[in-house]
Design a protein around this motif. Structure first.
Motif, PDB file in Angstrom:
ATOM      1  N   GLY A  96      46.992  40.234  31.080  1.00  0.00           N
ATOM      2  CA  GLY A  96      46.047  40.656  32.110  1.00  0.00           C
ATOM      3  C   GLY A  96      44.951  39.631  32.295  1.00  0.00           C
ATOM      4  O   GLY A  96      44.764  38.748  31.455  1.00  0.00           O
ATOM      5  N   TYR A  98      40.720  39.083  33.654  1.00  0.00           N
ATOM      6  CA  TYR A  98      39.473  39.822  33.813  1.00  0.00           C
ATOM      7  C   TYR A  98      38.432  38.978  34.532  1.00  0.00           C
ATOM      8  O   TYR A  98      37.789  38.121  33.940  1.00  0.00           O
ATOM      9  CB  TYR A  98      38.916  40.248  32.451  1.00  0.00           C
ATOM     10  N   VAL A 114      44.300  40.009  40.792  1.00  0.00           N
ATOM     11  CA  VAL A 114      44.071  40.852  39.613  1.00  0.00           C
ATOM     12  C   VAL A 114      45.032  42.039  39.613  1.00  0.00           C
ATOM     13  O   VAL A 114      45.614  42.386  38.578  1.00  0.00           O
ATOM     14  CB  VAL A 114      42.603  41.316  39.552  1.00  0.00           C
ATOM     15  N   ASN A 118      47.744  42.477  36.680  1.00  0.00           N
ATOM     16  CA  ASN A 118      47.435  43.596  35.786  1.00  0.00           C
ATOM     17  C   ASN A 118      48.244  44.859  36.053  1.00  0.00           C
ATOM     18  O   ASN A 118      48.398  45.682  35.150  1.00  0.00           O
ATOM     19  CB  ASN A 118      45.949  43.949  35.874  1.00  0.00           C
ATOM     20  N   GLY A 156      32.642  44.589  36.568  1.00  0.00           N
ATOM     21  CA  GLY A 156      34.082  44.665  36.354  1.00  0.00           C
ATOM     22  C   GLY A 156      34.769  45.850  36.994  1.00  0.00           C
ATOM     23  O   GLY A 156      35.758  46.355  36.456  1.00  0.00           O
ATOM     24  N   TYR A 159      38.575  45.132  37.624  1.00  0.00           N
ATOM     25  CA  TYR A 159      39.382  45.159  36.397  1.00  0.00           C
ATOM     26  C   TYR A 159      39.558  46.585  35.898  1.00  0.00           C
ATOM     27  O   TYR A 159      40.671  47.003  35.559  1.00  0.00           O
ATOM     28  CB  TYR A 159      38.716  44.296  35.326  1.00  0.00           C
ATOM     29  N   THR A 162      42.174  48.540  37.645  1.00  0.00           N
ATOM     30  CA  THR A 162      43.564  48.197  37.294  1.00  0.00           C
ATOM     31  C   THR A 162      43.976  48.863  36.001  1.00  0.00           C
ATOM     32  O   THR A 162      45.130  49.281  35.834  1.00  0.00           O
ATOM     33  CB  THR A 162      43.778  46.678  37.174  1.00  0.00           C
ATOM     34  N   LYS A 163      43.036  48.978  35.068  1.00  0.00           N
ATOM     35  CA  LYS A 163      43.367  49.608  33.789  1.00  0.00           C
ATOM     36  C   LYS A 163      43.499  51.117  33.954  1.00  0.00           C
ATOM     37  O   LYS A 163      44.303  51.769  33.270  1.00  0.00           O
ATOM     38  CB  LYS A 163      42.327  49.244  32.732  1.00  0.00           C
TER      39      LYS A 163
END
Length: 255
Positions: A96, A98, A114, A118, A156, A159, A162-163
């Motif tokens: 991944g 960041y 991203v 990811n 972030g 990011y 995406t998680k």
């Protein structure tokens, strides 16, 4: 010393040339798995593989740039299967990127990249490997989430989204492939950094007020990955295992 909890297993760990991915690859090999180390840097990959072999483990490097295209994911799966001499028993979707930009400073190209790395890359890697696992009798897939998928912080946003997507995909994939013998789970790391003696990290402040009170070591995530890959977790499906020093669940109130 090999304890053999993963003896005879064949594993692919993406993004395993450094930090968390490297620790997972090393832990898997120490437990008897034959590990494919994967990443963009051949030099770093060679270093990881040589270290594993020096300790008596089995590992090979497969270079890959998981750019989000289905073909890149399929190519890595094909190359890993060829190196392992058969199928893949354990897949760890760790790779991944960041970018820490604020929302207003994030351009469309960065957004697309991203999500490609990811989310799209592990989605298509799972799409090709999970059915093959099921056909072969089963397997385990471990996705990497993040504590900031569920605890909002003012940096972030891209990011963390995406998680959040990966944690949702974990549950959906568990429902889809679990009945066919493929267990799918996720690990949500806290603030994890490779130890750098004498060098303070700006991430330390993010662990203030937690039970752990300090940064996590990559090996903490590796231990969790071994558990989710091994037989001890045979009845575990669709979870996100928080390994974050209590960051998302607990506030320590000083007297």
């Amino acid at each position: 010393m090999m304890n053999g909890r993963l003896q005879g297993r064949r594993a692919l760990v993406t993004g395993s040339t450094s930090n968390i991915g490297r620790a997972i690859a090393e832990a898997f090999a120490a437990e008897g798995a034959h590990v494919v180390v994967s990443g963009r840097s051949a030099d770093r990959g060679k270093d990881v593989v040589e270290g594993i072999r020096a300790r008596g483990g089995r590992a090979d490097f497969v270079q890959a740039d998981l750019d989000g295209t289905a073909e890149a994911s399929r190519a890595l799966a094909r190359d890993a299967v060829a190196v392992l001499g058969g199928g893949i028993d354990v897949l760890v979707n760790n790779a991944g990127i960041y970018p820490g930009d604020a929302t207003a400073d994030t351009d469309e190209q960065t957004f697309d990249r991203v999500y490609a790395v990811n989310v799209k890359a592990p989605f298509f890697l799972t799409a090709v490997i999970a059915p093959a696992m099921a056909e072969a009798g089963g397997g385990a897939i471990i996705n990497l989430g993040s504590w900031i998928a569920r605890l909002g912080v003012p940096v972030g946003a891209l990011y963390s989204s995406t998680k959040g997507a990966m944690e949702t995909l974990t549950r959906a994939s568990a429902a889809e492939f679990g009945p066919r013998g493929v267990r799918v789970n996720a690990i949500s790391p806290g603030v994890i950094l490779e130890p750098s003696p004498g060098e303070p990290s700006p991430g330390e402040v993010m662990m203030n007020g937690t039970p752990a009170g300090t940064l996590g070591d990559p090996r903490a995530i590796a231990h969790a990955a071994v558990y989710l890959a091994a037989e001890e977790s045979a009845f575990v499906h669709g979870i996100t295992l928080d390994v974050d020093g209590g960051r998302t669940t607990t506030a320590v109130i000083a007297a």
